[in-house]
Design a protein around this motif. Structure first.
Motif, PDB file in Angstrom:
ATOM      1  N   PHE A   1      -0.207  -8.152   6.654  1.00 38.23           N
ATOM      2  CA  PHE A   1      -0.848  -6.882   7.015  1.00 38.23           C
ATOM      3  C   PHE A   1       0.109  -6.022   7.834  1.00 38.23           C
ATOM      4  N   ASP A   2       0.750  -6.612   8.841  1.00 33.66           N
ATOM      5  CA  ASP A   2       1.702  -5.873   9.677  1.00 33.66           C
ATOM      6  C   ASP A   2       2.909  -5.412   8.860  1.00 33.66           C
ATOM      7  N   GLN A   3       3.340  -6.246   7.929  1.00 33.88           N
ATOM      8  CA  GLN A   3       4.461  -5.867   7.070  1.00 33.88           C
ATOM      9  C   GLN A   3       4.112  -4.639   6.242  1.00 33.88           C
ATOM     10  N   GLU A   4       2.942  -4.662   5.621  1.00 37.69           N
ATOM     11  CA  GLU A   4       2.530  -3.529   4.789  1.00 37.69           C
ATOM     12  C   GLU A   4       2.331  -2.276   5.634  1.00 37.69           C
ATOM     13  N   GLU A   5       1.748  -2.444   6.805  1.00 35.20           N
ATOM     14  CA  GLU A   5       1.551  -1.318   7.719  1.00 35.20           C
ATOM     15  C   GLU A   5       2.899  -0.692   8.098  1.00 35.20           C
ATOM     16  N   ALA A   6       3.884  -1.542   8.374  1.00 38.76           N
ATOM     17  CA  ALA A   6       5.217  -1.053   8.737  1.00 38.76           C
ATOM     18  C   ALA A   6       5.852  -0.287   7.582  1.00 38.76           C
ATOM     19  N   VAL A   7       5.728  -0.809   6.369  1.00 41.54           N
ATOM     20  CA  VAL A   7       6.294  -0.129   5.201  1.00 41.54           C
ATOM     21  C   VAL A   7       5.653   1.240   5.036  1.00 41.54           C
ATOM     22  N   GLN A   8       4.330   1.293   5.155  1.00 38.05           N
ATOM     23  CA  GLN A   8       3.626   2.566   5.016  1.00 38.05           C
ATOM     24  C   GLN A   8       4.061   3.559   6.092  1.00 38.05           C
ATOM     25  N   GLU A   9       4.186   3.080   7.321  1.00 34.85           N
ATOM     26  CA  GLU A   9       4.617   3.943   8.426  1.00 34.85           C
ATOM     27  C   GLU A   9       6.022   4.505   8.180  1.00 34.85           C
ATOM     28  N   VAL A  10       6.914   3.652   7.731  1.00 31.03           N
ATOM     29  CA  VAL A  10       8.296   4.085   7.497  1.00 31.03           C
ATOM     30  C   VAL A  10       8.361   5.101   6.361  1.00 31.03           C
ATOM     31  N   MET A  11       7.661   4.837   5.278  1.00 27.80           N
ATOM     32  CA  MET A  11       7.708   5.755   4.140  1.00 27.80           C
ATOM     33  C   MET A  11       7.064   7.095   4.495  1.00 27.80           C
ATOM     34  N   LEU A  12       6.009   7.065   5.279  1.00 26.66           N
ATOM     35  CA  LEU A  12       5.377   8.310   5.735  1.00 26.66           C
ATOM     36  C   LEU A  12       6.332   9.082   6.649  1.00 26.66           C
ATOM     37  N   LEU A  13       6.984   8.377   7.541  1.00 25.25           N
ATOM     38  CA  LEU A  13       7.947   9.022   8.435  1.00 25.25           C
ATOM     39  C   LEU A  13       9.108   9.618   7.641  1.00 25.25           C
ATOM     40  N   ALA A  14       9.590   8.894   6.631  1.00 27.74           N
ATOM     41  CA  ALA A  14      10.676   9.415   5.787  1.00 27.74           C
ATOM     42  C   ALA A  14      10.227  10.688   5.078  1.00 27.74           C
ATOM     43  N   TYR A  15       8.998  10.696   4.613  1.00 32.12           N
ATOM     44  CA  TYR A  15       8.467  11.886   3.942  1.00 32.12           C
ATOM     45  C   TYR A  15       8.401  13.064   4.911  1.00 32.12           C
ATOM     46  N   ARG A  16       7.934  12.793   6.115  1.00 30.45           N
ATOM     47  CA  ARG A  16       7.813  13.863   7.115  1.00 30.45           C
ATOM     48  C   ARG A  16       9.179  14.390   7.553  1.00 30.45           C
ATOM     49  N   GLN A  17      10.180  13.540   7.539  1.00 33.12           N
ATOM     50  CA  GLN A  17      11.519  13.953   7.990  1.00 33.12           C
ATOM     51  C   GLN A  17      12.440  14.317   6.832  1.00 33.12           C
ATOM     52  N   ARG A  18      11.888  14.520   5.664  1.00 31.58           N
ATOM     53  CA  ARG A  18      12.705  14.820   4.491  1.00 31.58           C
ATOM     54  C   ARG A  18      13.521  16.101   4.665  1.00 31.58           C
ATOM     55  N   GLY A  19      13.067  17.010   5.505  1.00 31.24           N
ATOM     56  CA  GLY A  19      13.800  18.252   5.740  1.00 31.24           C
ATOM     57  C   GLY A  19      15.082  18.050   6.511  1.00 31.24           C
ATOM     58  N   SER A  20      15.190  16.942   7.241  1.00 32.87           N
ATOM     59  CA  SER A  20      16.398  16.690   8.020  1.00 32.87           C
ATOM     60  C   SER A  20      17.463  15.966   7.203  1.00 32.87           C
ATOM     61  N   PHE A  21      17.144  15.641   5.965  1.00 27.26           N
ATOM     62  CA  PHE A  21      18.096  14.944   5.100  1.00 27.26           C
ATOM     63  C   PHE A  21      18.733  15.930   4.133  1.00 27.26           C
ATOM     64  N   ASP A  22      20.028  15.847   3.968  1.00 32.00           N
ATOM     65  CA  ASP A  22      20.768  16.728   3.067  1.00 32.00           C
ATOM     66  C   ASP A  22      20.742  16.154   1.644  1.00 32.00           C
ATOM     67  N   PRO A  23      20.019  16.784   0.720  1.00 30.02           N
ATOM     68  CA  PRO A  23      19.920  16.249  -0.638  1.00 30.02           C
ATOM     69  C   PRO A  23      21.242  16.254  -1.403  1.00 30.02           C
TER      70      PRO A  23
END
Length: 82
Positions: A22-44
């Motif tokens: 459960f904690d593993q899945e929660e961590a994955v979801q948190e990280v992917m959500l954070l990556a999505y939110r910070q997508r503007g700071s990444f240079d494509p």
């Protein structure tokens, strides 16, 4: 694309930090959500740096989650203090 390409790597990191599935899945979801939110700071235009970008994001977020849960695996405590 981002999730299918990097979620397995983030999940392996989560397995290192958390015992509970459960904690593993929660961590994955948190990280992917954070990556999505910070997508503007990444240079494509620099796609080769997305792996290290996500790895750093994942490590920091997992440490934050461990601190929030009030538990830290043996050995990680010394690593975090450095």
């Amino acid at each position: 694309m981002l999730v299918s390409a990097f979620a397995p790597k983030v999940r392996r990191m989560a397995m290192h930090y958390f015992k509970s599935p459960f904690d593993q899945e929660e961590a994955v979801q948190e990280v992917m959500l954070l990556a999505y939110r910070q997508r503007g700071s990444f240079d494509p235009l620099r796609l080769e740096t997305i792996g290290p970008f996500l790895a750093t994001l994942a490590r920091r977020r997992m440490i934050d989650l461990i601190r929030a849960l009030g538990r830290m695996p043996q050995g990680l405590a010394e690593e975090v203090r450095e």
